[in-house]
Motif scaffolding. Structure first.
Motif, PDB file in Angstrom:
ATOM      1  N   THR A  32      -0.016 146.160  -6.015  1.00 39.75           N
ATOM      2  CA  THR A  32       1.379 146.593  -6.035  1.00 39.75           C
ATOM      3  C   THR A  32       1.491 147.968  -5.384  1.00 39.75           C
ATOM      4  O   THR A  32       0.703 148.877  -5.690  1.00 39.75           O
ATOM      5  CB  THR A  32       1.904 146.658  -7.474  1.00 39.75           C
ATOM      6  OG1 THR A  32       1.757 145.376  -8.095  1.00 39.75           O
ATOM      7  CG2 THR A  32       3.376 147.043  -7.488  1.00 39.75           C
ATOM      8  N   THR A  33       2.441 148.112  -4.487  1.00 41.38           N
ATOM      9  CA  THR A  33       2.682 149.375  -3.791  1.00 41.38           C
ATOM     10  C   THR A  33       3.991 149.984  -4.304  1.00 41.38           C
ATOM     11  O   THR A  33       5.016 149.300  -4.373  1.00 41.38           O
ATOM     12  CB  THR A  33       2.772 149.158  -2.281  1.00 41.38           C
ATOM     13  OG1 THR A  33       1.574 148.539  -1.813  1.00 41.38           O
ATOM     14  CG2 THR A  33       2.971 150.475  -1.550  1.00 41.38           C
ATOM     15  N   TYR A  34       3.942 151.256  -4.648  1.00 37.54           N
ATOM     16  CA  TYR A  34       5.133 151.952  -5.154  1.00 37.54           C
ATOM     17  C   TYR A  34       5.577 152.994  -4.128  1.00 37.54           C
ATOM     18  O   TYR A  34       4.755 153.650  -3.489  1.00 37.54           O
ATOM     19  CB  TYR A  34       4.827 152.630  -6.496  1.00 37.54           C
ATOM     20  CG  TYR A  34       4.360 151.675  -7.573  1.00 37.54           C
ATOM     21  CD1 TYR A  34       5.267 150.937  -8.319  1.00 37.54           C
ATOM     22  CD2 TYR A  34       2.988 151.485  -7.802  1.00 37.54           C
ATOM     23  CE1 TYR A  34       4.834 150.038  -9.292  1.00 37.54           C
ATOM     24  CE2 TYR A  34       2.541 150.616  -8.783  1.00 37.54           C
ATOM     25  CZ  TYR A  34       3.465 149.897  -9.516  1.00 37.54           C
ATOM     26  OH  TYR A  34       3.031 149.006 -10.481  1.00 37.54           O
ATOM     27  N   ARG A  35       6.881 153.130  -4.007  1.00 27.42           N
ATOM     28  CA  ARG A  35       7.421 154.062  -3.019  1.00 27.42           C
ATOM     29  C   ARG A  35       8.675 154.736  -3.582  1.00 27.42           C
ATOM     30  O   ARG A  35       9.565 154.056  -4.111  1.00 27.42           O
ATOM     31  CB  ARG A  35       7.728 153.306  -1.733  1.00 27.42           C
ATOM     32  CG  ARG A  35       8.210 154.167  -0.576  1.00 27.42           C
ATOM     33  CD  ARG A  35       8.234 153.336   0.703  1.00 27.42           C
ATOM     34  NE  ARG A  35       9.059 152.139   0.536  1.00 27.42           N
ATOM     35  CZ  ARG A  35       8.819 150.986   1.133  1.00 27.42           C
ATOM     36  NH1 ARG A  35       7.749 150.853   1.905  1.00 27.42           N
ATOM     37  NH2 ARG A  35       9.617 149.950   0.964  1.00 27.42           N
ATOM     38  N   VAL A  36       8.734 156.046  -3.463  1.00 26.09           N
ATOM     39  CA  VAL A  36       9.902 156.828  -3.880  1.00 26.09           C
ATOM     40  C   VAL A  36      10.474 157.530  -2.659  1.00 26.09           C
ATOM     41  O   VAL A  36       9.721 158.078  -1.831  1.00 26.09           O
ATOM     42  CB  VAL A  36       9.517 157.870  -4.954  1.00 26.09           C
ATOM     43  CG1 VAL A  36      10.719 158.713  -5.324  1.00 26.09           C
ATOM     44  CG2 VAL A  36       8.967 157.169  -6.194  1.00 26.09           C
ATOM     45  N   GLY A  37      11.787 157.484  -2.518  1.00 27.28           N
ATOM     46  CA  GLY A  37      12.414 158.085  -1.354  1.00 27.28           C
ATOM     47  C   GLY A  37      13.677 158.863  -1.711  1.00 27.28           C
ATOM     48  O   GLY A  37      14.351 158.555  -2.701  1.00 27.28           O
TER      49      GLY A  37
END
Length: 288
Positions: free
Chosen positions: A278-283
């Motif tokens: 699982t890849t998590y990304r915050v923007g």
């Protein structure tokens, strides 16, 4: 070369809720420059793997791949923001770009690990064509409380002569027979949330000048989450989680024993696999 690429798009309003569309066109896709280079791409030279010596030559005379296509669709708008649609599509494709393979060839270069001038030679060529027929269904339903659902399913029957490919399989490259997308969402003027599941059935991957150049990709699905917060009119915070179910990526050989592809790509041999994560990304997005 030169070509004429006509296109036609028609739409007929049956009533305020129903619309019929028809589109027809001819299109071309020009060959990649990598496939047109005359110089050979050598693999397996002095790598200690027996019978792995391969050279691939480009072809400056490649013709563009062309497609004559049409689709017919019915769209039913049964509520504000809600739609049901059904589409039939057809494509007739010519001038596949593929490779012609010869084994046991002498090219004037002895591999140090085998002491032999014995190569598999791939020549990039135009290799016939095939047909694609399919049906797509789609529904977009919006509730009055900000919730909604989007779903679509596509069935594709894509066939091509097995003689067009080194693996001798009569299936289009990168074409799955079944594709499914299901999305649930909630949103208002400040917050948004979206949960999407995308799945496709197995499909063929072909890269003629690669060691693992003809392999079957197993069916694959991904569950993804996306959240958004409009902090101000100009500032938005986002969070994404990709592949929540940690689906593995698995690819394996599918060619028959009598084909010229490498033994590692024949009849179910595991070509490679990647453990799903699982890849998590915050923007943070700003507009001015």
């Amino acid at each position: 070369y030169s070509d004429v690429l006509p296109s036609l798009n028609l739409a007929y309003t049956v009533d305020k809720e129903n619309l019929v569309r028809f589109a027809a066109s001819k299109a071309i896709t020009r060959p990649n420059y990598d496939n047109m280079f005359i110089g050979g791409n050598v693999q397996g030279f002095n790598d200690t793997l027996p019978n792995n010596e391969t050279v691939t030559y480009g072809n400056v005379g490649l013709k563009p791949m062309s497609s004559k296509q049409f689709d017919l669709s019915w769209e039913h708008y049964y509520n504000n923001g809600s739609l049901f649609a059904l589409t039939y599509f057809h494509k007739n494709v010519d001038n596949f770009i593929t490779s012609k393979t010869l084994t046991g060839q002498s090219i004037g270069l002895v591999s140090p690990d085998t002491g032999k001038d014995l190569w598999t030679v791939n020549q990039i060529v135009n290799g016939g064509g095939g047909k694609i027929n399919g049906i797509e269904t789609q529904i977009n339903h919006a509730f009055n409380n900000g919730f909604g659902v989007v779903a679509n399913y596509t069935y594709t029957d894509a066939t091509a002569p097995g003689t067009s490919y080194q693996d001798q399989l009569n299936v289009f490259t990168l074409s799955s027979k079944h594709n499914v997308n299901l999305v649930g969402y909630w949103e208002n003027s400040v917050y948004s949330a979206r949960l999407a599941y995308n799945w496709r059935s197995k499909y063929m991957v072909r890269e003629g000048d690669k060691y693992y150049g003809n392999r079957m990709h197993d069916s694959y699905g991904s569950l993804d989450l996306s959240l958004g917060w409009n902090i101000t009119d100009n500032l938005r915070l986002t969070f994404d989680a990709i592949n929540l179910l940690k689906q593995d990526d698995i690819q394996y050989g599918a060619a028959g024993k009598n084909t010229t592809v490498k033994n590692s790509l024949k009849e179910g041999y595991p070509a490679w696999s990647f453990m799903g994560e699982t890849t998590y990304r915050v923007g943070l997005n700003a507009k001015f």
